[in-house]
Design a protein around this motif. Structure first.
Motif, mmCIF file in Angstrom:
data_model
loop_
_atom_site.group_PDB
_atom_site.id
_atom_site.type_symbol
_atom_site.label_atom_id
_atom_site.label_comp_id
_atom_site.label_asym_id
_atom_site.label_seq_id
_atom_site.Cartn_x
_atom_site.Cartn_y
_atom_site.Cartn_z
ATOM 1 N N ARG A 1 0.859 -1.183 0.000
ATOM 2 C CA ARG A 1 0.000 0.000 0.000
ATOM 3 C C ARG A 1 0.889 1.224 0.000
ATOM 4 O O ARG A 1 2.083 1.135 0.254
ATOM 5 N N SER A 2 0.309 2.375 -0.252
ATOM 6 C CA SER A 2 1.092 3.603 -0.286
ATOM 7 C C SER A 2 0.338 4.705 0.439
ATOM 8 O O SER A 2 -0.901 4.731 0.439
ATOM 9 N N VAL A 3 1.089 5.613 1.057
ATOM 10 C CA VAL A 3 0.443 6.742 1.737
ATOM 11 C C VAL A 3 -0.282 7.637 0.746
ATOM 12 O O VAL A 3 -1.162 8.408 1.120
ATOM 13 N N THR A 4 0.092 7.538 -0.529
ATOM 14 C CA THR A 4 -0.589 8.340 -1.550
ATOM 15 C C THR A 4 -1.830 7.627 -2.087
ATOM 16 O O THR A 4 -2.542 8.176 -2.918
ATOM 17 N N ASP A 5 -2.059 6.411 -1.602
ATOM 18 C CA ASP A 5 -3.184 5.615 -2.089
ATOM 19 C C ASP A 5 -4.183 5.324 -0.971
ATOM 20 O O ASP A 5 -4.884 4.322 -0.994
ATOM 21 N N ARG A 6 -4.232 6.195 0.011
ATOM 22 C CA ARG A 6 -5.190 6.001 1.098
ATOM 23 C C ARG A 6 -6.612 6.216 0.583
ATOM 24 O O ARG A 6 -6.844 7.065 -0.277
ATOM 25 N N PRO A 7 -7.587 5.480 1.128
ATOM 26 C CA PRO A 7 -8.978 5.770 0.772
ATOM 27 C C PRO A 7 -9.408 7.094 1.389
ATOM 28 O O PRO A 7 -8.807 7.575 2.356
ATOM 29 N N VAL A 8 -10.452 7.671 0.846
ATOM 30 C CA VAL A 8 -11.042 8.866 1.446
ATOM 31 C C VAL A 8 -11.873 8.424 2.644
ATOM 32 O O VAL A 8 -12.727 7.544 2.526
ATOM 33 N N VAL A 9 -11.601 9.004 3.792
ATOM 34 C CA VAL A 9 -12.344 8.683 5.014
ATOM 35 C C VAL A 9 -13.311 9.822 5.300
ATOM 36 O O VAL A 9 -12.992 10.999 5.098
ATOM 37 N N GLY A 10 -14.505 9.480 5.745
ATOM 38 C CA GLY A 10 -15.542 10.479 5.983
ATOM 39 C C GLY A 10 -15.096 11.586 6.921
ATOM 40 O O GLY A 10 -14.238 11.385 7.784
ATOM 41 N N PRO A 11 -15.693 12.760 6.800
ATOM 42 C CA PRO A 11 -15.274 13.918 7.592
ATOM 43 C C PRO A 11 -15.752 13.903 9.038
ATOM 44 O O PRO A 11 -15.283 14.702 9.842
ATOM 45 N N HIS A 12 -16.668 13.012 9.380
ATOM 46 C CA HIS A 12 -17.229 12.997 10.730
ATOM 47 C C HIS A 12 -16.352 12.168 11.660
ATOM 48 O O HIS A 12 -15.868 11.102 11.280
ATOM 49 N N VAL A 13 -16.187 12.639 12.882
ATOM 50 C CA VAL A 13 -15.300 11.948 13.818
ATOM 51 C C VAL A 13 -15.851 10.574 14.183
ATOM 52 O O VAL A 13 -15.091 9.627 14.397
ATOM 53 N N VAL A 14 -17.157 10.444 14.258
ATOM 54 C CA VAL A 14 -17.810 9.143 14.436
ATOM 55 C C VAL A 14 -19.070 9.102 13.575
ATOM 56 O O VAL A 14 -19.731 10.131 13.416
ATOM 57 N N PRO A 15 -19.386 7.936 13.010
ATOM 58 C CA PRO A 15 -18.504 6.772 12.957
ATOM 59 C C PRO A 15 -17.389 6.987 11.933
ATOM 60 O O PRO A 15 -17.593 7.695 10.944
ATOM 61 N N GLN A 16 -16.242 6.408 12.189
ATOM 62 C CA GLN A 16 -15.108 6.552 11.276
ATOM 63 C C GLN A 16 -15.229 5.491 10.183
ATOM 64 O O GLN A 16 -15.110 4.299 10.447
ATOM 65 N N ARG A 17 -15.465 5.945 8.964
ATOM 66 C CA ARG A 17 -15.667 5.027 7.844
ATOM 67 C C ARG A 17 -14.969 5.570 6.596
ATOM 68 O O ARG A 17 -14.876 6.782 6.404
#
Length: 274
Positions: A108-124
């Motif tokens: 995996r690469s740090v440049t290939d991280r998925p987009v994670v939702g902006p809300h602190v919970v739930p973290q998805r």
């Protein structure tokens, strides 16, 4: 005709308070710009599905108004270096418990991280969601892990997220301070959503995982926000509580399960993981 138009115009009255007119116009224009953004944010929250907070407008308002101000950054690793140097916990120092090869970590690469939702919970995560076949195989691997390792863990409903199955410290094992903080919970799988995982890992392993691009910290990790906001009904989330991105391939299923195994070794103090 001209006289009629003049009479009609003479009856038009501008608001006496022009400042009110300016504010009213600004409010209307602002609403037109902001409301669609607010609605999209709410739709994103709803798309997460069930989690540790109600998946409705009340949950969304609670997160945005009360939880979000406590969110911290999720990618720096200096704190893990400090924890290793201070010999905090039982994380085997710089070594940690991960047995992944450099090639596996680098897949995996740090440049290939998925987009994670902006809300602190739930973290998805919002992107790189695995297909149904990978989801099914990952769930099976998670359940099989518990069956092979019932001498170390048990499977039950997560304390953190009631809709997730979690691995807990087996009843007969002594609990470390960190295990007691987590009420015995080691890892849980978001099987009804993106199929990411939350797991507690040794500080050295957290550093490796985050820097290699396999995961990130939770927005509440290392804070007392969860206990404060839940009025003591939920435990604090330690810095070692991290999110592991969902596997996209069968090879990545094995890698993620190796990370889960490292978390089990760390939290149980036993390396007899099968």
């Amino acid at each position: 005709m001209a006289e009629s138009i003049t009479n009609a115009l003479s009856k038009v009255r501008l608001p006496a308070d022009r400042l009110t007119l300016v504010f009213t116009t600004a409010a209307v224009l602002g609403s037109a710009l902001v409301l669609p953004t607010i609605y999209r944010d709410y739709c994103t929250f709803r798309d997460y599905g069930p989690g540790g907070i109600p998946n409705n407008v009340i949950g969304w308002l609670t997160v945005r108004a009360l939880f979000q101000p406590f969110k911290r950054e999720m990618f720096t690793t200096e704190e893990y270096v400090k924890r290793v140097e201070a010999a905090e916990g039982h994380g085997k120092g710089d070594d940690g418990y991960l047995t992944l090869s450099p090639e596996q970590l680098a897949s995996r690469s740090v440049t290939d991280r998925p987009v994670v939702g902006p809300h602190v919970v739930p973290q998805r995560q919002l992107t790189q969601i695995p297909d149904d076949d990978i989801m099914d195989k990952f769930c099976a691997a998670f359940s099989s892990f518990e069956l092979r390792n019932h001498h170390l863990v048990k499977l039950q409903q997560s304390n953190q997220e009631e809709y997730s199955d979690a691995l807990f410290l087996a009843d007969h094992l002594p609990a470390t301070d960190l295990a007691m903080t987590m009420k015995g919970e080691i890892a849980h799988l978001h099987s009804g959503n993106d199929h990411s995982v939350h797991v507690v890992c040794a500080p050295a392993d957290c550093k490796k995982i985050i820097e290699a691009g396999w995961g990130q910290r939770h927005g509440f990790s290392g804070t007392s926000a969860m206990t404060f906001l839940s009025l003591g009904t939920l435990p604090d989330i330690p810095s070692e509580y991290i999110m592991i991105y969902a596997p996209r391939t069968e090879a990545e299923i094995q890698t993620v399960m190796d990370i889960v195994a490292a978390g089990v070794k760390f939290m149980t103090g036993c390396e007899d993981v099968r």
